[in-house]
Design an enzyme around this catalytic site. Sequence first.
Site, PDB file in Angstrom:
ATOM      1  N   TRP A 183      39.232  25.813  43.495  1.00  0.00           N
ATOM      2  CA  TRP A 183      40.528  25.455  44.080  1.00  0.00           C
ATOM      3  C   TRP A 183      40.265  24.779  45.430  1.00  0.00           C
ATOM      4  O   TRP A 183      39.437  25.256  46.203  1.00  0.00           O
ATOM      5  CB  TRP A 183      41.421  26.687  44.302  1.00  0.00           C
ATOM      6  CG  TRP A 183      42.633  26.311  45.122  1.00  0.00           C
ATOM      7  CD1 TRP A 183      43.732  25.663  44.671  1.00  0.00           C
ATOM      8  CD2 TRP A 183      42.817  26.495  46.532  1.00  0.00           C
ATOM      9  NE1 TRP A 183      44.598  25.431  45.724  1.00  0.00           N
ATOM     10  CE2 TRP A 183      44.065  25.931  46.865  1.00  0.00           C
ATOM     11  CE3 TRP A 183      42.046  27.079  47.544  1.00  0.00           C
ATOM     12  CZ2 TRP A 183      44.568  25.939  48.172  1.00  0.00           C
ATOM     13  CZ3 TRP A 183      42.536  27.079  48.847  1.00  0.00           C
ATOM     14  CH2 TRP A 183      43.786  26.515  49.148  1.00  0.00           C
ATOM     15  N   GLU A 224      42.020  25.515  39.291  1.00  0.00           N
ATOM     16  CA  GLU A 224      43.326  26.068  39.673  1.00  0.00           C
ATOM     17  C   GLU A 224      44.200  24.974  40.282  1.00  0.00           C
ATOM     18  O   GLU A 224      43.777  24.268  41.187  1.00  0.00           O
ATOM     19  CB  GLU A 224      43.128  27.194  40.694  1.00  0.00           C
ATOM     20  CG  GLU A 224      44.440  27.812  41.195  1.00  0.00           C
ATOM     21  CD  GLU A 224      44.227  28.898  42.258  1.00  0.00           C
ATOM     22  OE1 GLU A 224      43.116  28.999  42.817  1.00  0.00           O
ATOM     23  OE2 GLU A 224      45.186  29.636  42.536  1.00  0.00           O
ATOM     24  N   LYS A 226      47.916  23.513  42.093  1.00  0.00           N
ATOM     25  CA  LYS A 226      48.851  23.955  43.126  1.00  0.00           C
ATOM     26  C   LYS A 226      49.929  22.903  43.307  1.00  0.00           C
ATOM     27  O   LYS A 226      49.687  21.722  43.085  1.00  0.00           O
ATOM     28  CB  LYS A 226      48.103  24.189  44.427  1.00  0.00           C
ATOM     29  CG  LYS A 226      48.953  24.855  45.483  1.00  0.00           C
ATOM     30  CD  LYS A 226      48.114  25.602  46.480  1.00  0.00           C
ATOM     31  CE  LYS A 226      49.003  26.184  47.562  1.00  0.00           C
ATOM     32  NZ  LYS A 226      48.283  27.056  48.461  1.00  0.00           N
ATOM     33  N   ASP A 259      47.987  30.196  38.930  1.00  0.00           N
ATOM     34  CA  ASP A 259      48.385  31.146  39.973  1.00  0.00           C
ATOM     35  C   ASP A 259      49.908  31.114  39.989  1.00  0.00           C
ATOM     36  O   ASP A 259      50.498  30.040  40.137  1.00  0.00           O
ATOM     37  CB  ASP A 259      47.781  30.674  41.313  1.00  0.00           C
ATOM     38  CG  ASP A 259      48.139  31.566  42.488  1.00  0.00           C
ATOM     39  OD1 ASP A 259      49.331  31.910  42.631  1.00  0.00           O
ATOM     40  OD2 ASP A 259      47.234  31.872  43.293  1.00  0.00           O
ATOM     41  N   HIS A 262      52.043  29.025  42.399  1.00  0.00           N
ATOM     42  CA  HIS A 262      51.745  27.598  42.541  1.00  0.00           C
ATOM     43  C   HIS A 262      52.627  26.658  41.736  1.00  0.00           C
ATOM     44  O   HIS A 262      52.196  25.571  41.365  1.00  0.00           O
ATOM     45  CB  HIS A 262      50.279  27.348  42.187  1.00  0.00           C
ATOM     46  CG  HIS A 262      49.334  27.932  43.183  1.00  0.00           C
ATOM     47  ND1 HIS A 262      47.997  27.634  43.206  1.00  0.00           N
ATOM     48  CD2 HIS A 262      49.551  28.767  44.222  1.00  0.00           C
ATOM     49  CE1 HIS A 262      47.418  28.283  44.196  1.00  0.00           C
ATOM     50  NE2 HIS A 262      48.343  28.985  44.824  1.00  0.00           N
ATOM     51  N   HIS A 286      45.751  33.985  38.372  1.00  0.00           N
ATOM     52  CA  HIS A 286      45.826  34.629  39.681  1.00  0.00           C
ATOM     53  C   HIS A 286      47.201  35.254  39.755  1.00  0.00           C
ATOM     54  O   HIS A 286      48.208  34.542  39.725  1.00  0.00           O
ATOM     55  CB  HIS A 286      45.689  33.600  40.818  1.00  0.00           C
ATOM     56  CG  HIS A 286      44.279  33.342  41.206  1.00  0.00           C
ATOM     57  ND1 HIS A 286      43.944  32.477  42.222  1.00  0.00           N
ATOM     58  CD2 HIS A 286      43.122  33.864  40.735  1.00  0.00           C
ATOM     59  CE1 HIS A 286      42.624  32.463  42.350  1.00  0.00           C
ATOM     60  NE2 HIS A 286      42.103  33.292  41.461  1.00  0.00           N
ATOM     61  N   ASP A 294      54.680  29.841  48.181  1.00  0.00           N
ATOM     62  CA  ASP A 294      53.433  30.501  47.784  1.00  0.00           C
ATOM     63  C   ASP A 294      52.999  31.471  48.877  1.00  0.00           C
ATOM     64  O   ASP A 294      51.966  31.302  49.508  1.00  0.00           O
ATOM     65  CB  ASP A 294      52.371  29.416  47.554  1.00  0.00           C
ATOM     66  CG  ASP A 294      51.047  29.997  47.100  1.00  0.00           C
ATOM     67  OD1 ASP A 294      51.071  31.040  46.418  1.00  0.00           O
ATOM     68  OD2 ASP A 294      50.002  29.421  47.440  1.00  0.00           O
ATOM     69  N   ASP A 296      52.097  34.580  48.824  1.00  0.00           N
ATOM     70  CA  ASP A 296      51.051  35.560  48.523  1.00  0.00           C
ATOM     71  C   ASP A 296      51.398  36.971  48.974  1.00  0.00           C
ATOM     72  O   ASP A 296      50.600  37.645  49.603  1.00  0.00           O
ATOM     73  CB  ASP A 296      49.697  35.091  49.086  1.00  0.00           C
ATOM     74  CG  ASP A 296      49.121  33.952  48.259  1.00  0.00           C
ATOM     75  OD1 ASP A 296      48.771  34.195  47.105  1.00  0.00           O
ATOM     76  OD2 ASP A 296      49.044  32.812  48.766  1.00  0.00           O
ATOM     77  N   ASP A 327      45.520  37.768  43.502  1.00  0.00           N
ATOM     78  CA  ASP A 327      45.316  36.830  44.610  1.00  0.00           C
ATOM     79  C   ASP A 327      46.519  36.879  45.543  1.00  0.00           C
ATOM     80  O   ASP A 327      47.517  36.216  45.293  1.00  0.00           O
ATOM     81  CB  ASP A 327      45.118  35.400  44.082  1.00  0.00           C
ATOM     82  CG  ASP A 327      44.938  34.399  45.215  1.00  0.00           C
ATOM     83  OD1 ASP A 327      44.652  34.828  46.347  1.00  0.00           O
ATOM     84  OD2 ASP A 327      45.081  33.183  44.963  1.00  0.00           O
TER      85      ASP A 327
HETATM   86  C1  RNT Z   1      45.462  29.190  47.321  1.00  0.00           C
HETATM   87  C2  RNT Z   1      44.915  29.597  45.998  1.00  0.00           C
HETATM   88  C3  RNT Z   1      43.527  30.161  46.009  1.00  0.00           C
HETATM   89  C4  RNT Z   1      43.275  31.056  47.199  1.00  0.00           C
HETATM   90  C5  RNT Z   1      41.963  31.788  47.171  1.00  0.00           C
HETATM   91  C6  RNT Z   1      41.648  32.414  48.496  1.00  0.00           C
HETATM   92  O1  RNT Z   1      46.773  28.846  47.288  1.00  0.00           O
HETATM   93  O2  RNT Z   1      45.782  30.496  45.396  1.00  0.00           O
HETATM   94  O3  RNT Z   1      43.262  30.788  44.816  1.00  0.00           O
HETATM   95  O4  RNT Z   1      44.297  32.004  47.352  1.00  0.00           O
HETATM   96  O5  RNT Z   1      40.973  30.944  46.735  1.00  0.00           O
HETATM   97 ZN    ZN Z   2      45.142  31.502  43.657  1.00  0.00          ZN
END
Ligand code: RNT
Ligand code: ZN
Length: 420
Positions: A183, A224, A226, A259, A262, A286, A294, A296, A327
Site C-alpha cells: 500500500w 491494497e 484507497k 480495507d 477505503h 483489512h 478512513d 481507522d 488495521d
Molecule cells: C492506509 C492503509 C494501510 C495502513 C497500514 C499502516 O490507509 O489502510 O493499510 O493502514 O499499512
Molecule cells: Zn489498510
Amino acid sequence: MSFTEAKEKYAVIGIDAQAAIDRLKSVPVSMHCWQGDDVRGFDTDPTKPLTGGIQTTGNYPGRARTPEELMADIDEALKLIPGKVKLNLHANYAIFNEENGGWVDRDKLEPKHFKPWVDFAKERGLGLDFNPTFFSHPMCDPLTLASPNEETRRFWINHGKACIRISSYFAEELGIPCTMNIWTGDGFKDIPADRMGPRVRYKEAIDEILSEPYDFKMVKPCVESKVFGIGVEAYTVGSAEFTLSYAAANMDKCIPLMDNGHYHPTEVVSDKIPALLAFFPEIALHVTRPVRWDSDHVVLFDDETREIMKEVVRCGGLDGRVNIATDYFDASINRVSAWVTGMRNVEKALLYALLTPAEDLKKLQDTDQFSELMVRQEELKTMPFGDVWDEYCRQCGRPVDGTWFDEIKAYEKDVQSKRV
Ligand code: RNT
Ligand code: ZN
C-alpha cells in the site's frame, strides 16, 4: 442462560454451536502491530509526523516506544484475545541492535533485522504477516513507487524487494504463509495534470518488486487500494480500479486486498467480498471502522463487521480463501484495550456468522420466500449468542466479557502509566 441451553436453542434452527466454536478456533486473524505505537515504528525519528495521508489522533498516555515495550503490550493483548492469532508487522518495525550491525535504510533491510520478531512469534506459536512501509520517510518526495524521480522510485522498489525476501524468511522460519501487503499513499492534494503517468509507473514498480523470486504458496503479496487520504484528497494512484485490475492481471503472483475504510461511504466491503471471490481464488481484508472518512477507529461488533464476516463464512472464506487482518489506530484510548476490543469483535463477528443457518436462509431466497427470510434473519439477532461467545472464550482459555477490563486497568497502572 447457560451454554447447554444456548446450544439447544441453536440446535432448533439447525446449528451445532460446538461445531461453530471448533471451526473458529482454527481461523487465523492477523493482528496489526501498529495500534501499539501510533504507526511510528523504530526506524525513523518518532517526533516526525506520519505521512502518506494517514493519521492517528489522540494523545493517550502509555504509547510503546521501544521493541521491548511493544512486545510487552502485544503479550498483554494476546492474554485477552481468544482464537488463533497471527502478528502483522510493518517494515518500519525493524529492530536494529549491535548483533545485526545497527540501523540501515529501508532499501537495505534484511531478514536479520526481524529475527527478534521471528523469535517472538516462534515462542508464542504465531504466524507473521508483513508490509513494506512506503510512508513516513525522507525518501517520500512525496510520491514513492509512482514518483517521476528515478532515484526515489528505485529506492522504494528496492525496499519492496527486500520485503519480499523478509516475507519469505518469515514463511520459511515459521512454516506458515506470510501475506505481504503493498500500500502506498501516493497521490495528490489537488487536480493533477497527469493521472495516467503515475499509475503506469506504479504498475511497473510493482512488476519489478514481484520479479523478486518467492513461493506464491508461502508468500502472498497483496495490493491494497484507497479512495483518498489527508492531503491526498483529489487523486490516489492506487485506486480501486487500479489495484483490482493489477491483481486480476497478475493472479499467479498477487491477491487483491480490501480495507473497509477505503471506499466511498455508501459502498460496503461485505458486498464486494462475493464479487471478488467469483473471480479470485484468494483475497485479503483489512478490517477497520471508518467514521465519516478512513478514520481507522477500533473495530466494533457492528452491522457491517457482522455482514463482512457473514460473507467470509458463507463464501467459503475460512477455507483459505480470505486472509483476515485488522488495521486501525486509535491514540485516544488505552492502546492495548483498543487491540483487544477490535480483535475480540472480529472473532465475535466470525462466531456470529458461523452460528447463522446460511443454507436454510439461502433456500428461502432461492424460492422467493422473502417475508420469511426477513423474519428468520431478524430473529437471529436475539438468539443467545453471548452464551456461545462466553463458551468460546472459556474453551480458548481467555476471559469472558465483563471480566477482562480490570486487567487493562492494572496493566495501565503498573506498566503503561510509568512510560514518561
Ligand atoms: C492506509 C492503509 C494501510 C495502513 C497500514 C499502516 O490507509 O489502510 O493499510 O493502514 O499499512
Ligand atoms: Zn489498510
